[in-house]
Design an enzyme around this catalytic site. Structure first.
Site, short mmCIF file in Angstrom:
data_model
loop_
_atom_site.label_atom_id
_atom_site.label_comp_id
_atom_site.label_asym_id
_atom_site.label_seq_id
_atom_site.Cartn_x
_atom_site.Cartn_y
_atom_site.Cartn_z
N HIS A 192 -3.84 7.30 1.95
CA HIS A 192 -4.12 6.51 1.68
C HIS A 192 -5.35 5.27 1.87
CE1 HIS A 192 -4.52 1.60 0.92
NE2 HIS A 192 -3.88 1.69 2.49
N ASN A 226 -9.91 -0.60 -0.26
CA ASN A 226 -8.83 -0.07 -0.42
C ASN A 226 -7.95 -1.12 -1.65
OD1 ASN A 226 -5.81 -0.28 -0.06
ND2 ASN A 226 -6.18 -0.97 2.40
N CYS A 278 1.49 -1.13 0.05
CA CYS A 278 -0.44 -0.63 -0.31
C CYS A 278 1.04 0.97 0.20
CB CYS A 278 -1.21 -0.02 0.95
SG CYS A 278 -2.21 -1.13 1.57
#
Length: 322
Positions: A249, A279, A113
């Site tokens: 993020h 996500n 990520c």
């Protein structure tokens, strides 16, 4: 000073949107349960003919079009992904070939990520050094390929997508130079077991599935992100009030809210797309950035903070004047 200036952004999503309601037919969950714990209502899932490199190519083409340049002028491609098309070669080389800019530098970065922040840091260093003049920095994932669709604690969290920026090396001076100002990156391998994939070429010979201990990840994320954001702000001699936009993020709405509170940043300064995209790992920061650029929120001259944390643990932040 030679700086890496953002001259174009782009993003791409798979054709298929999957709502929380649709997921209730796959796992034991509910729209209320997902929204309350994550803020996610929707995500996009790649079809068989959609790959990490195809999504990355689409996002790159849109960024190149926004920059008003020709693809053949790109001499560096850094692609952040945890879900490459193949073990090797790098998916970046497929994107390079698709765009017709063969002959320059192209490689992948794996930091999950945080991948886009790592890729941005690498590309910025190479542009500043003169090794390249125009770079594509891409985050692209088909995370749906590595999800356990029987694990409701993880499969509802993730989606597929891609985001890209075009960076151009330019001489900048004055009080408010454009470009990447400061990037700080970190990693701590002691927490591997909290967020990982239980497979790999040299261990199991399989792709594996995502495994996560959500509570522990949440705790580390809030602390680590707040600290690295303060690092970057202090490095530039600024305060949080100087930041026009925070593009985090997009892991979980609760993490975003908690991080903003720790920094005393008002919610209206936080770009949040997790509700619609879920996500998307390395794609989430550039995807959110492109969304806010295209809807007019982020404009040239704005001071924008990017941040992310992912498996490894890896985490980082970058301050950019658009």
């Amino acid at each position: 000073m030679r700086r890496s200036v953002v001259i174009g952004t782009g993003s791409a999503l798979p054709r298929r949107a999957v709502s929380n309601a649709e997921l209730t037919g796959i796992v034991d969950t509910s729209d209320e349960w997902i929204v309350e714990r994550t803020g996610i209502s929707n995500r996009y899932i790649a079809s068989d003919d959609e790959t990490t490199s195809s999504l990355a190519t689409d996002a790159a083409r849109r960024a190149i079009a926004a920059a008003g340049i020709e693809a053949r002028s790109i001499d560096l491609i850094v692609l952040a992904t945890a879900t490459p098309d193949q073990t090797f070669p790098a998916s970046a080389t497929r994107v390079q070939h698709n765009l017709g800019c063969n002959g320059g530098i192209a490689f992948d970065v794996a930091a999950v990520c945080s991948g886009f922040l790592y890729a941005l840091g690498v590309a910025d260093s190479m542009l500043r050094s003169g090794m390249a003049n125009r770079a594509l920095v891409i985050g692209a994932e088909t995370f749906s390929r590595i999800l356990d669709w029987e694990d409701r604690t993880t499969c509802v969290l993730f989606g597929d997508g891609a985001g890209a920026v075009v960076l151009e090396a330019r001489e900048q001076s004055g009080d408010k130079p454009r470009g990447v100002l400061t990037t700080r990156l970190h990693a701590d391998g002691a927490h591997n077991e909290l967020l990982f994939v239980d497979g790999g070429p040299s261990t199991t010979g399989t792709v594996g599935k995502v495994r996560m201990k959500g509570r522990e990840v949440f705790r580390h994320a809030v602390v680590n992100l707040a600290e690295v954001l303060k690092e970057v702000i202090e490095e530039e001699g600024l305060s949080t009030s100087d930041i026009d936009w925070l593009v985090p993020h997009q892991a979980n709405a609760r993490i975003l809210d908690a991080t903003a509170r720790k920094l005393s940043l008002p919610p209206e300064k936080v770009v949040m797309t997790v509700g619609q995209h879920a996500n998307t790992s390395a794609a989430s920061v550039p995807l959110a950035l492109d969304t806010a650029v295209r809807d007019g929120r982020i404009r040239e001259g704005d001071l924008v903070m990017l941040e992310a944390m992912g498996g490894g643990f890896t985490w980082g932040a970058s301050l950019i004047r658009m």
